[in-house]
Structure formats: C-alpha cells, structure tokens
Design a protein around this motif. Structure first.
Motif, short mmCIF file in Angstrom:
data_model
loop_
_atom_site.label_atom_id
_atom_site.label_comp_id
_atom_site.label_asym_id
_atom_site.label_seq_id
_atom_site.Cartn_x
_atom_site.Cartn_y
_atom_site.Cartn_z
N SER A 1 43.03 49.98 30.25
CA SER A 1 42.51 49.47 31.26
C SER A 1 42.10 47.89 30.79
N TYR B 1 42.87 50.16 36.23
CA TYR B 1 43.52 51.25 35.46
C TYR B 1 44.84 51.54 35.58
N ARG C 1 34.89 55.31 34.30
CA ARG C 1 36.00 55.49 33.56
C ARG C 1 36.32 56.89 33.22
#
Length: 76
Positions: free
Chosen positions: A26, A44, A70
């Motif tokens: 990311s 991402y 995340r």
C-alpha cells in the motif's frame, strides 16, 4: 522480511509512504496541523481500494481507524 514481532515494513523516500504488510503493498500519505485538520490517504493496488480519512481535529481523532481499514482490506 519484517523485523521480528512486526507485521508491517514501511519505506519512505521522496513522495508517498510505501508499506508492505505480508504480501500486500500500500502507499499513501498523511499529515495535518497541530491546531486541527488531518488527512490520511492510502491506495491498495492489489485490491484497487483507496481509503481517505479526514478530520477537523488532531491526529488522535483518527486513532485506530486506518489500521482497522487496512486489516479489513487485506483480509477480504
């Protein structure tokens, strides 16, 4: 390899911060001011997700939210 006990490896250079968590990359940036107003932007590339978090308060107002995002994204 991440250091022992760490799940993430973070790289910083001229530009966005790049993070490797397991096999998932990311990159993004965050910032703000001490009097309020913060933002965190993360892309991402493996999944195509982008997260943007903004607040009119200090960085503590976002505490835990980007990490939860995340976790949800890389496990989906």
């Amino acid at each position: 390899m991440p250091p022992p006990g760490s799940d993430l490896v973070t790289f910083e250079g001229y530009g966005p911060i790049v993070t490797l968590g397991g096999e998932h990359w990311s990159y993004g940036h965050n910032g703000g001011s001490s009097i309020g107003g913060v933002i965190e932007f993360v892309f991402y590339p493996d999944s195509g997700y982008v997260t943007v978090f903004m607040s009119n308060h200090d960085m503590d107002s976002l505490r835990g939210i980007p990490g939860l995002a995340r976790k949800l994204i890389i496990t989906s």
